[in-house]
Design an enzyme around this catalytic site. Structure first.
Site, mmCIF file in Angstrom:
data_model
loop_
_atom_site.group_PDB
_atom_site.id
_atom_site.type_symbol
_atom_site.label_atom_id
_atom_site.label_comp_id
_atom_site.label_asym_id
_atom_site.label_seq_id
_atom_site.Cartn_x
_atom_site.Cartn_y
_atom_site.Cartn_z
ATOM 1 N N TYR A 195 -12.099 -63.390 -78.222
ATOM 2 C CA TYR A 195 -10.888 -63.269 -77.404
ATOM 3 C C TYR A 195 -11.270 -63.657 -75.978
ATOM 4 O O TYR A 195 -12.249 -64.364 -75.745
ATOM 5 C CB TYR A 195 -10.389 -61.811 -77.561
ATOM 6 C CG TYR A 195 -9.087 -61.492 -76.897
ATOM 7 C CD1 TYR A 195 -7.894 -62.043 -77.361
ATOM 8 C CD2 TYR A 195 -9.034 -60.633 -75.800
ATOM 9 C CE1 TYR A 195 -6.693 -61.738 -76.745
ATOM 10 C CE2 TYR A 195 -7.842 -60.323 -75.181
ATOM 11 C CZ TYR A 195 -6.675 -60.879 -75.652
ATOM 12 O OH TYR A 195 -5.490 -60.583 -75.038
ATOM 13 N N ARG A 218 0.819 -72.984 -71.245
ATOM 14 C CA ARG A 218 0.157 -72.181 -70.200
ATOM 15 C C ARG A 218 -0.858 -71.268 -70.890
ATOM 16 O O ARG A 218 -0.607 -70.096 -71.097
ATOM 17 C CB ARG A 218 1.222 -71.384 -69.418
ATOM 18 C CG ARG A 218 0.772 -70.870 -68.088
ATOM 19 C CD ARG A 218 0.043 -69.521 -68.169
ATOM 20 N NE ARG A 218 0.858 -68.445 -68.651
ATOM 21 C CZ ARG A 218 0.407 -67.468 -69.448
ATOM 22 N NH1 ARG A 218 -0.842 -67.435 -69.853
ATOM 23 N NH2 ARG A 218 1.217 -66.521 -69.851
ATOM 24 N N GLU A 228 3.461 -66.365 -77.103
ATOM 25 C CA GLU A 228 2.231 -66.259 -76.333
ATOM 26 C C GLU A 228 1.974 -67.527 -75.530
ATOM 27 O O GLU A 228 2.022 -68.644 -76.078
ATOM 28 C CB GLU A 228 1.061 -66.027 -77.315
ATOM 29 C CG GLU A 228 -0.220 -65.567 -76.660
ATOM 30 C CD GLU A 228 -0.144 -64.159 -76.090
ATOM 31 O OE1 GLU A 228 0.251 -63.228 -76.822
ATOM 32 O OE2 GLU A 228 -0.479 -63.994 -74.903
ATOM 33 N N ASP A 229 1.717 -67.366 -74.280
ATOM 34 C CA ASP A 229 1.261 -68.451 -73.407
ATOM 35 C C ASP A 229 2.185 -69.676 -73.375
ATOM 36 O O ASP A 229 1.730 -70.821 -73.378
ATOM 37 C CB ASP A 229 -0.194 -68.833 -73.737
ATOM 38 C CG ASP A 229 -1.156 -67.696 -73.366
ATOM 39 O OD1 ASP A 229 -0.665 -66.603 -72.995
ATOM 40 O OD2 ASP A 229 -2.387 -67.878 -73.438
ATOM 41 N N ASP A 285 3.018 -61.916 -72.830
ATOM 42 C CA ASP A 285 2.663 -62.125 -71.422
ATOM 43 C C ASP A 285 3.626 -61.405 -70.485
ATOM 44 O O ASP A 285 3.228 -60.937 -69.423
ATOM 45 C CB ASP A 285 2.631 -63.623 -71.116
ATOM 46 C CG ASP A 285 1.659 -64.327 -72.036
ATOM 47 O OD1 ASP A 285 0.461 -64.048 -71.932
ATOM 48 O OD2 ASP A 285 2.096 -65.124 -72.889
ATOM 49 N N ASN A 292 -6.565 -64.531 -66.211
ATOM 50 C CA ASN A 292 -7.608 -64.853 -67.187
ATOM 51 C C ASN A 292 -7.814 -66.360 -67.282
ATOM 52 O O ASN A 292 -6.909 -67.116 -66.961
ATOM 53 C CB ASN A 292 -7.171 -64.346 -68.575
ATOM 54 C CG ASN A 292 -7.016 -62.851 -68.587
ATOM 55 O OD1 ASN A 292 -7.892 -62.125 -68.142
ATOM 56 N ND2 ASN A 292 -5.873 -62.377 -69.099
ATOM 57 N N ASN A 347 -5.711 -55.609 -69.954
ATOM 58 C CA ASN A 347 -5.372 -56.814 -70.726
ATOM 59 C C ASN A 347 -4.403 -56.382 -71.818
ATOM 60 O O ASN A 347 -4.564 -55.299 -72.394
ATOM 61 C CB ASN A 347 -6.658 -57.392 -71.333
ATOM 62 C CG ASN A 347 -6.424 -58.730 -72.012
ATOM 63 O OD1 ASN A 347 -5.646 -58.838 -72.958
ATOM 64 N ND2 ASN A 347 -7.099 -59.762 -71.526
HETATM 65 O O1 OAA Z 1 -4.975 -63.489 -73.571
HETATM 66 C C1 OAA Z 1 -5.273 -62.686 -72.662
HETATM 67 O O2 OAA Z 1 -6.425 -62.362 -72.390
HETATM 68 C C2 OAA Z 1 -4.170 -62.027 -71.900
HETATM 69 C C3 OAA Z 1 -3.013 -62.916 -71.861
HETATM 70 O O3 OAA Z 1 -2.090 -62.812 -72.651
HETATM 71 C C4 OAA Z 1 -3.041 -64.043 -70.936
HETATM 72 O O4 OAA Z 1 -3.870 -64.108 -70.027
HETATM 73 O O5 OAA Z 1 -2.194 -64.929 -71.129
HETATM 74 MG MG MG Z 2 -1.137 -64.615 -73.013
#
Ligand code: OAA
Ligand code: MG
Length: 521
Positions: free
Chosen positions: A139, A192, A282-283, A306, A447, A491
């Protein structure tokens, strides 16, 4: 029995055809038994029991040298393995020894992924038993580097790739995945990835890593987890030129073309897996993340990690920190650097919690929270040019065009970094925080480590050991003036596996803010 099953399946397929072929519904959706996963009529897979050589190559069932003498006889494994029988415990020891010998984090990552492809149970056993050591490998932060180099380290697909080429066929593509009973999907479009930007199709590392935690920390069966990357192209020039790039070699589709693909995807997921499948976004980039959450939040079980996961875990952290810094939430002043998904998501949940505690309307409690973006403090005179998700934070205030000046005029007690840009909590910023706070609370959430607003060492040193510090990516304990400071980690990994588990086992079909507040508590 046969005919009952057949009737059930036929019933399900008629039901699907009538009512689930488009995105519809809303909060008044009928909350019935989900039948989508029972509809196996067009699935070409056969179920077989692996034995012998195939069994050793099936990561779900392979145990390697841990197959017992009896199992070796029963499953036609005699001679296919060396004579030694070793326990899973010894396998674990051997693997940890070899992983610890790699000095480069990416080598550890590759070793873990190879293990997952070879012996899934052992992979999860290792991860569960060594979670503190291995979380930063599978991770954040290592997964970030893995995504950047995904084309070069790619061996076997670990999830589904849905690209513009699959337009019109997404339901069929979902049926190509060998598992039927999916409970959790983590999906990205790679625009992203952490604070690293647009990594296109190579963002796949993120859904894979998140879902590994769903199993290791949330206890969801690996076979019920489905990582998906929606590939609409990338605007990352370096990747477009990279001969090893694994994605579509075109610039990102936007507007209607993007919306249509996502819509087809969301419909197909609901049609194929039913109302209760959890879809974790996610992202995604800001401009899509808020819209997708608003659009599908009323028709699907969706959760944006997020925006909502980060909010929940950070609020939990702030509440816990009050034991050290004193006061109630409402008595603190919050300043954010970064007004994207994490920043505005956290700010809104804090405002909501203060509103619950004080009975003041949320429009009032938002005023305790100020946000700085790349153009400076978000203030009312900027309102017309602000993206919609920033508008609630445009308070009456003189313009201030950088973080340091904002810290000096607002005098926050709590400083939160969520900008995705590293090294922005400078010495001056931390010193200013320490000049008017006995114990400044500093959260550097971006991050991976390279994008962290400051390091633990910097926060402790520049505040002369007075900062209360947590970060999105892990930092080692740091010794300052003879005292060891152990930084916290804030996190979303600390919340989404449990949050998702709660959604799945409760049979929820929508996510509400109250659930986020409950999770945070
Ligand atoms: O993935 C991770 O460490 C936390 C998160 O969702 C990000 O930074 O987008
Ligand atoms: Mg994320």
């Amino acid at each position: 029995m046969e005919s009952t099953m057949k009737e059930m399946r036929d019933g399900a397929s008629v039901l699907d055809f009538d009512s689930k072929s488009t995105v519809e519904g809303g909060v008044e959706d009928v909350y019935g038994e989900d039948r989508a996963t029972e509809d196996q009529l067009v699935t070409p897979w056969t179920i077989s029991v692996a034995s012998g050589y195939c069994l050793l190559r099936d990561p779900r069932h392979n145990k390697g040298l841990a197959f017992t003498e009896k199992e070796r006889d029963a499953h036609y494994l005699r001679g296919l393995l060396p004579p030694a029988v070793i326990s899973q415990q010894l396998q674990e020891k051997k693997l940890m020894n070899s992983i610890r010998q790699y000095e480069v984090p990416l080598q550890k990552y590759v070793a873990m992924m190879e293990l997952e492809e070879r012996n899934e149970r052992l992979f999860y056993k290792l991860l569960i038993d060594n979670v503190e050591e291995l979380l930063p490998v599978v991770y954040t932060p290592t997964v970030g580097e893995a995504c950047q180099k995904y084309g070069s380290i790619f061996r076997r697909p670990q999830g589904l790739y849905i690209s513009l080429k699959e337009k019109g066929k997404i339901l069929e593509v979902l049926k190509n995945w060998p598992e039927r009973s999916i409970q959790v999907i983590v999906v990205t479009d790679g625009e992203r990835i952490l604070g690293l930007g647009d990594l296109g199709c190579q963002g796949m590392g993120i859904p894979v890593g998140k879902l590994a935690l769903y199993t290791a920390l949330g206890g969801i069966r690996p076979s019920a987890c489905l990582p998906i990357t929606v590939d609409v192209g990338t605007n990352n020039e370096q990747l477009l030129k990279d001969e090893f790039y694994i994605g579509l070699r075109q610039r990102r589709a936007t507007g209607q073309e993007y919306a249509e693909l996502l819509d087809e995807f969301m419909s197909a997921v609901k049609q194929n897996y039913g109302e209760k499948v959890l879809i974790q976004f996610e992202d995604f980039a800001n401009h899509n993340a808020f819209e997708l959450l608003a659009k599908y939040g009323t028709t699907h079980l969706v959760f944006n990690d997020d925006i909502q996961g980060t909010a929940s875990v950070v609020l939990a952290g702030v509440v816990a920190a009050l034991k050290l810094i004193g006061g109630t939430l409402a008595e603190h002043r919050f300043l954010f650097l970064g007004a994207g998904e994490a920043g505005t998501g956290i700010a809104e949940l804090i405002a909501l919690e203060i509103s619950k505690q004080t009975k003041a309307p949320v429009e009032e409690t938002r005023k305790k929270i100020c946000l700085v973006d790349s153009k400076g403090l978000i203030v009312s005179s900027r309102k017309d040019s602000l993206q919609h998700f920033k508008k609630p934070w445009a308070h009456e205030h003189e313009p201030v065009n950088n973080l340091l000046d904002a810290v000096k005029v607002i005098k926050p007690t709590i400083l939160i970094g969520s900008s995705g840009v590293g090294r922005t909590f400078t010495k001056e910023v931390i010193e200013a925080m320490a000049s008017f706070n006995e114990k400044p609370l500093i959260l550097a959430l971006s991050n991976p480590t390279s994008q962290s607003e400051c390091t633990a060492e910097e926060a402790y040193t520049w505040s002369k050991g007075r900062a209360i510090f947590a970060s999105g990516s892990p930092f080692d304990p740091f010794e300052y003036n003879g005292k060891v400071f152990v930084p916290g980690q804030a996190n979303n990994a600390y919340i989404f596996p449990g949050f998702g588990l709660g959604l799945v086992i409760s049979g929820a079909i929508r996510v509400h803010d109250d659930m986020l507040l409950a999770a945070c508590k």
